[in-house]
Design a protein around this motif. Structure first.
Motif, mmCIF file in Angstrom:
data_model
loop_
_atom_site.group_PDB
_atom_site.id
_atom_site.type_symbol
_atom_site.label_atom_id
_atom_site.label_comp_id
_atom_site.label_asym_id
_atom_site.label_seq_id
_atom_site.Cartn_x
_atom_site.Cartn_y
_atom_site.Cartn_z
ATOM 1 N N ASP A 90 0.827 -1.202 0.000
ATOM 2 C CA ASP A 90 0.000 0.000 0.000
ATOM 3 C C ASP A 90 0.865 1.256 0.000
ATOM 4 O OD1 ASP A 90 -2.375 1.579 0.234
ATOM 5 O OD2 ASP A 90 -1.951 1.784 2.373
ATOM 6 N N LEU A 91 1.947 1.238 0.751
ATOM 7 C CA LEU A 91 2.844 2.388 0.828
ATOM 8 C C LEU A 91 3.456 2.693 -0.539
ATOM 9 C CD1 LEU A 91 4.287 4.491 2.618
ATOM 10 C CD2 LEU A 91 6.084 2.778 2.996
ATOM 11 N N ILE A 92 3.936 1.665 -1.229
ATOM 12 C CA ILE A 92 4.573 1.874 -2.536
ATOM 13 C C ILE A 92 3.549 2.335 -3.572
ATOM 14 C CG2 ILE A 92 5.764 0.703 -4.423
ATOM 15 C CD1 ILE A 92 7.064 -1.117 -2.323
ATOM 16 N N LEU A 93 2.386 1.675 -3.600
ATOM 17 C CA LEU A 93 1.373 2.028 -4.586
ATOM 18 C C LEU A 93 0.847 3.447 -4.382
ATOM 19 C CD1 LEU A 93 -0.694 -1.289 -4.852
ATOM 20 C CD2 LEU A 93 1.094 -0.447 -6.379
ATOM 21 N N MET A 94 0.681 3.865 -3.140
ATOM 22 C CA MET A 94 0.179 5.219 -2.885
ATOM 23 C C MET A 94 1.217 6.283 -3.212
ATOM 24 S SD MET A 94 -2.966 5.355 -2.121
ATOM 25 C CE MET A 94 -3.163 4.080 -3.387
ATOM 26 N N ARG A 95 2.504 5.957 -3.064
ATOM 27 C CA ARG A 95 3.522 6.925 -3.479
ATOM 28 C C ARG A 95 3.535 7.095 -4.985
ATOM 29 N NH1 ARG A 95 2.970 6.679 1.070
ATOM 30 N NH2 ARG A 95 1.438 8.179 0.295
ATOM 31 N N ILE A 96 3.248 6.014 -5.720
ATOM 32 C CA ILE A 96 3.122 6.134 -7.178
ATOM 33 C C ILE A 96 1.947 7.040 -7.530
ATOM 34 C CG2 ILE A 96 2.654 4.843 -9.297
ATOM 35 C CD1 ILE A 96 4.123 2.476 -8.058
ATOM 36 N N VAL A 97 0.845 6.901 -6.785
ATOM 37 C CA VAL A 97 -0.317 7.758 -7.001
ATOM 38 C C VAL A 97 0.043 9.222 -6.752
ATOM 39 C CG1 VAL A 97 -2.597 8.354 -6.071
ATOM 40 C CG2 VAL A 97 -2.042 5.978 -6.580
ATOM 41 N N ASP A 98 0.809 9.486 -5.695
ATOM 42 C CA ASP A 98 1.218 10.862 -5.399
ATOM 43 C C ASP A 98 2.067 11.448 -6.527
ATOM 44 O OD1 ASP A 98 -0.099 10.711 -2.997
ATOM 45 O OD2 ASP A 98 1.663 10.098 -1.861
ATOM 46 N N ILE A 99 2.929 10.621 -7.119
ATOM 47 C CA ILE A 99 3.764 11.104 -8.222
ATOM 48 C C ILE A 99 2.898 11.434 -9.431
ATOM 49 C CG2 ILE A 99 5.573 10.427 -9.850
ATOM 50 C CD1 ILE A 99 6.816 8.755 -7.606
ATOM 51 N N ILE A 100 1.929 10.559 -9.732
ATOM 52 C CA ILE A 100 1.054 10.787 -10.887
ATOM 53 C C ILE A 100 0.209 12.041 -10.676
ATOM 54 C CG2 ILE A 100 -0.885 9.826 -12.190
ATOM 55 C CD1 ILE A 100 0.296 7.082 -11.724
ATOM 56 N N TYR A 101 -0.204 12.286 -9.435
ATOM 57 C CA TYR A 101 -0.975 13.493 -9.135
ATOM 58 C C TYR A 101 -0.204 14.760 -9.495
ATOM 59 C CZ TYR A 101 -5.447 12.650 -6.806
ATOM 60 O OH TYR A 101 -6.753 12.364 -6.548
ATOM 61 N N SER A 102 1.111 14.701 -9.405
ATOM 62 C CA SER A 102 1.923 15.896 -9.648
ATOM 63 C C SER A 102 2.165 16.157 -11.129
ATOM 64 C CB SER A 102 3.276 15.760 -8.931
ATOM 65 O OG SER A 102 4.017 14.668 -9.464
ATOM 66 N N LEU A 103 1.785 15.224 -12.024
ATOM 67 C CA LEU A 103 2.022 15.407 -13.452
ATOM 68 C C LEU A 103 0.940 16.286 -14.062
ATOM 69 C CD1 LEU A 103 2.989 11.752 -14.468
ATOM 70 C CD2 LEU A 103 4.528 13.662 -13.983
ATOM 71 N N PRO A 104 1.295 17.302 -14.814
ATOM 72 C CA PRO A 104 0.282 18.160 -15.479
ATOM 73 C C PRO A 104 -0.318 17.429 -16.679
ATOM 74 C CG PRO A 104 2.476 18.918 -16.018
ATOM 75 C CD PRO A 104 2.660 17.805 -15.028
ATOM 76 N N ASP A 105 -1.639 17.297 -16.691
ATOM 77 C CA ASP A 105 -2.277 16.516 -17.739
ATOM 78 C C ASP A 105 -2.159 17.170 -19.112
ATOM 79 O OD1 ASP A 105 -3.787 18.617 -16.980
ATOM 80 O OD2 ASP A 105 -5.671 17.537 -16.755
ATOM 81 N N LEU A 106 -2.296 18.497 -19.188
ATOM 82 C CA LEU A 106 -2.208 19.173 -20.476
ATOM 83 C C LEU A 106 -0.824 18.997 -21.094
ATOM 84 C CD1 LEU A 106 -3.575 20.922 -22.572
ATOM 85 C CD2 LEU A 106 -2.862 22.943 -21.285
ATOM 86 N N LEU A 107 0.215 19.110 -20.280
ATOM 87 C CA LEU A 107 1.574 18.919 -20.794
ATOM 88 C C LEU A 107 1.776 17.478 -21.256
ATOM 89 C CD1 LEU A 107 4.435 19.952 -21.263
ATOM 90 C CD2 LEU A 107 4.957 19.417 -18.866
ATOM 91 N N MET A 108 1.208 16.523 -20.533
ATOM 92 C CA MET A 108 1.331 15.125 -20.921
ATOM 93 C C MET A 108 0.629 14.863 -22.252
ATOM 94 S SD MET A 108 3.185 13.458 -18.786
ATOM 95 C CE MET A 108 2.752 11.802 -19.303
ATOM 96 N N ILE A 109 -0.519 15.487 -22.480
ATOM 97 C CA ILE A 109 -1.228 15.308 -23.749
ATOM 98 C C ILE A 109 -0.382 15.828 -24.903
ATOM 99 C CG2 ILE A 109 -3.234 16.062 -25.077
ATOM 100 C CD1 ILE A 109 -4.836 16.041 -22.508
ATOM 101 N N ILE A 110 0.216 17.006 -24.734
ATOM 102 C CA ILE A 110 1.041 17.586 -25.797
ATOM 103 C C ILE A 110 2.264 16.699 -26.056
ATOM 104 C CG2 ILE A 110 2.439 19.574 -26.433
ATOM 105 C CD1 ILE A 110 0.550 21.304 -24.783
ATOM 106 N N LEU A 111 2.911 16.220 -25.007
ATOM 107 C CA LEU A 111 4.091 15.366 -25.181
ATOM 108 C C LEU A 111 3.733 14.060 -25.865
ATOM 109 C CD1 LEU A 111 5.930 15.898 -21.761
ATOM 110 C CD2 LEU A 111 6.543 16.834 -23.996
ATOM 111 N N LEU A 112 2.609 13.460 -25.465
ATOM 112 C CA LEU A 112 2.192 12.208 -26.089
ATOM 113 C C LEU A 112 1.852 12.407 -27.558
ATOM 114 C CD1 LEU A 112 0.022 10.600 -23.271
ATOM 115 C CD2 LEU A 112 2.147 9.708 -24.214
ATOM 116 N N GLN A 113 1.250 13.531 -27.889
ATOM 117 C CA GLN A 113 0.932 13.799 -29.292
ATOM 118 C C GLN A 113 2.194 13.922 -30.127
ATOM 119 O OE1 GLN A 113 -1.541 17.236 -29.253
ATOM 120 N NE2 GLN A 113 -3.374 16.143 -28.615
#
Length: 358
Positions: free
Chosen positions: A172-195
């Motif tokens: 649970d500790l490891i999985l929730m830290r991964i969630v915290d990292i994903i929360y910090s990623l800007p979605d709009l920037l990720m969409i542009i990078l993926l495109q």
């Protein structure tokens, strides 16, 4: 035994002394009539939902919208990418027509042939295309994106949150830290990078699939971003519910008889938090629709000529002073869909959340 003879009971007799009982009064009999028959959790929730006028009104509106986007293309003779033509000739005068109006060429054609043409309900756009059918297809695209994205969020968040909440400890500790990292990623920037990164790869993969080719790599990037980023809220919600439910006695009883982890989660834990999952999913759909409309508005959504409510609103923005009604139609549809889903989600929460029941 007669009425005057006193009641005598032998040692091993099971006979009951009727004199100790009284006949039920009329008031006591009425109490049995108001007792509710046994029902399931889902049926009880649906009964409460049916008594909520706002939720039922929103459900009716959504059903009408779904029926409209399904059957309207079979009734309206225009295509979403077809320009208005008369006898095979492009009607250049059918540009930016007002609702329920015809161009000069169309009026001349109706006068000569006596044939009544189908009206342009919402008028036409700057490329002489029927605006009503484009709004219908834009609504269809937005709803499909919202439902599909919510399904991705539900599946990933449900599996991730269930594993994290039930196993606990270091997992649970490891999985929730991964969630915290994903929360910090800007979605709009990720969409542009993926495109930028996946444009060539996705273009090669979707060449043989006409529907995906029409949607374009931008929309596929949005789906990938939803699968990578937007499930974290659902995972946290499911994890919190499971952390509470797994301490109950029936879960301990299932462990004691040797039930596997997957069976305990599937049969005992998830059914007891299904109400929260349904509510969260219903509220996730308008969020996904609004996100898709916003991305299409800034040019990162579906590719032309496939319309979306956001792209239609962006196109209408250019002629806002001359043709303001073109912005009203897609914007009103977005507001109507989002408001209906939000009211329906609130109704589901009031009906299925045990903490809100009296």
């Amino acid at each position: 035994m007669t009425e005057n003879k006193p009641f005598k009971k032998t040692l091993l007799s099971t006979q009951v002394d009727l004199s100790k009982f009284n006949l039920a009064s009329d008031e006591a009999k009425k109490q049995t009539d108001v007792m509710r028959e046994s029902t399931t959790f889902f049926k009880d929730g649906m009964r409460k939902l049916s008594k909520n006028p706002l939720a039922m009104g929103s459900l009716i509106v959504l059903l009408l919208i779904v029926l409209m986007i399904i059957f309207a293309p079979f009734i309206v003779p225009y295509g979403y990418e077809e320009m208005i033509t008369i006898d095979g000739t492009r009607d250049r005068g059918a540009k930016n027509l007002a609702p329920f109006t015809y161009s000069e060429l169309e009026q001349q054609y109706m006068e000569e042939t006596g044939e009544k043409l189908f009206p342009h309900i919402f008028g036409t756009d700057h490329l002489c295309r029927d605006y009503f059918i484009r709004t219908i297809y834009g609504t269809r695209v937005s709803l499909i994106v919202g439902l599909f994205a919510s399904l991705i969020v539900l599946i990933i968040g449900l599996l991730y949150g269930s594993i994290s909440g039930y196993l606990g400890g270091k997992v649970d500790l490891i999985l929730m830290r991964i969630v915290d990292i994903i929360y910090s990623l800007p979605d709009l920037l990720m969409i542009i990078l993926l495109q930028v990164v996946l444009d060539q790869t996705l273009s090669t993969l979707i060449k043989g699939i006409p529907f995906l080719a029409k949607i374009g790599t931008n929309m596929l990037s949005i789906f990938i971003v939803f699968g990578l980023l937007y499930w974290v809220s659902m995972a946290r919600l499911v994890r919190g519910q499971i952390l509470t439910i797994k301490e109950n006695e029936y879960v301990l009883a299932a462990r004691s008889v040797g039930a596997s982890t997957g069976r305990i989660i599937r049969k005992h834990i998830l059914p007891n938090c299904i109400s929260v999952i349904i509510i969260a999913t219903a509220l996730q759909i308008p969020s996904a629709i609004f996100t898709e409309s916003f991305l299409s508005f800034i040019g990162l959504g579906v590719q032309a000529p496939m319309p979306s409510l956001g792209s239609l609103a962006n196109a209408a923005r250019e002629g806002l002073q001359s043709y303001p009604y073109k912005l009203v139609f897609p914007a009103s549809m977005i507001c109507l869909i989002v408001l209906s889903f939000n009211l329906l989600g609130d109704g589901l929460r009031d009906a299925f959340d045990p903490k809100l029941r009296r």
